[in-house]
Design a protein around this motif. Structure first.
Motif, PDB file in Angstrom:
ATOM      1  N   PRO A 109       3.780  -7.952   9.157  1.00 20.10           N
ATOM      2  CA  PRO A 109       2.342  -7.769   8.945  1.00 20.10           C
ATOM      3  C   PRO A 109       1.803  -8.848   8.014  1.00 20.10           C
ATOM      4  CG  PRO A 109       3.579  -5.736   8.520  1.00 20.10           C
ATOM      5  CD  PRO A 109       4.572  -6.828   8.645  1.00 20.10           C
ATOM      6  N   PRO A 161       1.147  -5.679  -3.341  1.00 23.16           N
ATOM      7  CA  PRO A 161       0.013  -4.894  -2.827  1.00 23.16           C
ATOM      8  C   PRO A 161      -1.261  -5.713  -2.760  1.00 23.16           C
ATOM      9  CG  PRO A 161       0.608  -4.200  -5.060  1.00 23.16           C
ATOM     10  CD  PRO A 161       1.660  -5.153  -4.618  1.00 23.16           C
ATOM     11  N   GLY A 162      -1.980  -5.571  -1.649  1.00 21.34           N
ATOM     12  CA  GLY A 162      -3.268  -6.233  -1.499  1.00 21.34           C
ATOM     13  C   GLY A 162      -4.416  -5.364  -1.953  1.00 21.34           C
ATOM     14  N   SER A 163      -4.172  -4.067  -2.061  1.00 21.15           N
ATOM     15  CA  SER A 163      -5.154  -3.135  -2.607  1.00 21.15           C
ATOM     16  C   SER A 163      -4.382  -1.990  -3.236  1.00 21.15           C
ATOM     17  CB  SER A 163      -6.111  -2.621  -1.527  1.00 21.15           C
ATOM     18  OG  SER A 163      -5.417  -1.836  -0.573  1.00 21.15           O
ATOM     19  N   ASP A 241      -9.304  -4.148  -4.612  1.00 17.90           N
ATOM     20  CA  ASP A 241      -8.687  -5.150  -3.747  1.00 17.90           C
ATOM     21  C   ASP A 241      -8.338  -6.378  -4.567  1.00 17.90           C
ATOM     22  OD1 ASP A 241      -9.013  -3.632  -1.397  1.00 17.90           O
ATOM     23  OD2 ASP A 241     -11.075  -4.356  -1.162  1.00 17.90           O
ATOM     24  N   ASP A 335      -0.014   0.727   1.073  1.00 19.62           N
ATOM     25  CA  ASP A 335       0.131   0.494   2.505  1.00 19.62           C
ATOM     26  C   ASP A 335      -0.390  -0.874   2.938  1.00 19.62           C
ATOM     27  OD1 ASP A 335       0.991   1.769   5.012  1.00 19.62           O
ATOM     28  OD2 ASP A 335      -1.112   1.554   5.594  1.00 19.62           O
ATOM     29  N   VAL A 336      -1.047  -1.607   2.019  1.00 23.28           N
ATOM     30  CA  VAL A 336      -1.678  -2.875   2.379  1.00 23.28           C
ATOM     31  C   VAL A 336      -1.033  -4.010   1.599  1.00 23.28           C
ATOM     32  CG1 VAL A 336      -3.843  -4.174   2.459  1.00 23.28           C
ATOM     33  CG2 VAL A 336      -3.857  -1.709   2.883  1.00 23.28           C
ATOM     34  N   GLY A 338      -0.703  -8.174   0.578  1.00 23.80           N
ATOM     35  CA  GLY A 338      -1.626  -9.297   0.508  1.00 23.80           C
ATOM     36  C   GLY A 338      -1.882  -9.891  -0.851  1.00 23.80           C
TER      37      GLY A 338
END
Length: 351
Positions: A109, A161-163, A241, A335-336, A338
Motif C-alpha cells: 500500500p 502512521p500517516g494519520s 494527518d 490503518d493509514v 504515509g
C-alpha cells in the motif's frame, strides 16, 4: 401365480440393488463432507497461524535492530494456532533487516515501507505422511484419496502512521531530534516493554525556558522547543494527518474532562511532532510533521487553578510545566501509512 412371484422377486432384487447404490452414494457424500470439513479446519488453523506469525515477525522487524530469529518466532505462533500444536513453516521472507527477499514480492500500500511473508503447511506427526492431513473415509472409496497437504500464506506490511488519533499535545521536532539523535537512538530495551533505562527526557512547555538547543516560545517561523496543547472539539483525542496543520489550545490549563492524567502517566502514547508553529494565543497553529511514541513517566502541568502533578520530572522548576519520559520504538494502532519515520509504526495484514 408363478409369474407374479417371479415379478416380485425381480422387483425385490432391483430394490436391493438401488438401496445398495444409494447407500454407497450416501456414504460417499458423507465421506467427502467429513474429510472436507477436516481440510477446512486445517486450513483455518494454518491461516490463523500464518497471520499471527507474520504480525509477530513484523513487530520484531520494526522495533528491534533485526527481525530476530524470524523462523523460530513464526514457528512458535503458527504452532500455537494449531489444534495439535504442529505446523510447518515453509517460508519467512521480506524486506526487514535479516530477512531473505521474497520471489514474487507483493504490491505494498502507499506509504508502507516494508513487509514480511509467512507460508505454512500441514505437519501431522500421526500421519503416515506428516505433510498431509489424513482422510478418514475417502480411502474406502479409492486408495488415491489418502490425504491432502494444506497450505496458507500471510503478508504483513509496516510503515509510519500517516494519520492518528492522539492525545491533545504536540511535541517539537527540535526536542525529538535532541533526544533521539535525529531519530537514530531510542530508549532501551528497544522495542521492549517498560521499565526503560537511561536518562529520562524532560520536555518543557514551549513557552518555558526549554533546552539550550531548543528555543523557548513564543512560537514563530523559527520552530520553538517543548510542547503545546492542541485544541479539542470533544472527547480527549485529536484526529490528525501527517503534513497537516492543527489549532493550538489557548491558555495554560491541562486538558479538561473527560481528559485525565491516567491517560498519560505510565503509558506509551502516540504524540504528534510539529516542525513549524505560527502565531500565538487563539490563532496559534502547529504544522504536524509526523508521529512519535513517548513513554510518559511524570507530569507537572498546571495553570488557572488546575493541576496535573504526578511524579514531577527532576529538573522541572515549580513554575514550569513539564513532561518526563522517553522516546521509544512502538507499534501503534492505526490503518493509514504515509508519515515520516519517527519511531512509531503501524503494522497490518495486506494479504
Amino acid at each position: 401365480m408363478r409369474a407374479v412371484r417371479r415379478a416380485v422377486r425381480e422387483e425385490r432384487g432391483a430394490t436391493a440393488i438401488m438401496v445398495a447404490l444409494a447407500v454407497t452414494v450416501l456414504f460417499g457424500f458423507t465421506a467427502i463432507a467429513v474429510d472436507f470439513g477436516d481440510v477446512v479446519q486445517e486450513r483455518r488453523e494454518l491461516q490463523n497461524g500464518a497471520d499471527a506469525a507474520a504480525l509477530a515477525v513484523a513487530k520484531d522487524c520494526t522495533t528491534q535492530p533485526t527481525c530476530g530469529p524470524a523462523g523460530a518466532t513464526a514457528d512458535a505462533y503458527a504452532d500455537g494456532n494449531a489444534a495439535d500444536g504442529q505446523s510447518t513453516i515453509d517460508e519467512v521472507c521480506g524486506t526487514g533487516p535479516g530477512l531473505t527477499g521474497c520471489s514474487g514480492a507483493p504490491t505494498l500500500p502507499s506509504g508502507a515501507t516494508g513487509y514480511v511473508r509467512v507460508r505454512t503447511s500441514t505437519n501431522d506427526p500421526d500421519s503416515d505422511d506428516p505433510s498431509q492431513i489424513d482422510h478418514r473415509f475417502a480411502p474406502i472409496i479409492s486408495d488415491a484419496f489418502v490425504g491432502k497437504t494444506v497450505h496458507a500464506s500471510a503478508v504483513a506490511a509496516w510503515g509510519a502512521p500517516g494519520s492518528a488519533d492522539v492525545l491533545p499535545l504536540a511535541m517539537s521536532i527540535c526536542e525529538f531530534n535532541e533526544a533521539t539523535g535525529g531519530g537514530s537512538t531510542y530508549a532501551t530495551p528497544t522495542g521492549g516493554t517498560p521499565p526503560y533505562s537511561g536518562p529520562q527526557e524532560v520536555i518543557k512547555f514551549h513557552g518555558d525556558k526549554g533546552t539550550p538547543t531548543c528555543p523557548e516560545g513564543p512560537a514563530g517561523k523559527v520552530v520553538p522547543g517543548g510542547w503545546g496543547y492542541l485544541a479539542l472539539a470533544g472527547g480527549c483525542s485529536v484526529d490528525l494527518d501527517a503534513g497537516g496543520w492543527t489549532a493550538g489550545e489557548t491558555g495554560n490549563d491541562p486538558p479538561k474532562a473527560p481528559c485525565d492524567p491516567s491517560m498519560f502517566v505510565n503509558k506509551t502514547v502516540l504524540v504528534p511532532i510539529f516542525d513549524d508553529a505560527v502565531k500565538t494565543g487563539s490563532n496559534q497553529s502547529f504544522h504536524i510533521k509526523g508521529f512519535a511514541a513517548f513513554h510518559i513517566t511524570g507530569l507537572q502541568l498546571g495553570g488557572g487553578g488546575s493541576s496535573w502533578t504526578i511524579n514531577p520530572p527532576a529538573g522541572c522548576a515549580s513554575s514550569e510545566r513539564c513532561i518526563g519520559g522517553w522516546f521509544v520504538k512502538f507499534v501503534a494502532p492505526g490503518d493509514v501509512f504515509g508519515g515520516p519515520s519517527l519511531g512509531a509504526v503501524i503494522v497490518k495484514m495486506i494479504g
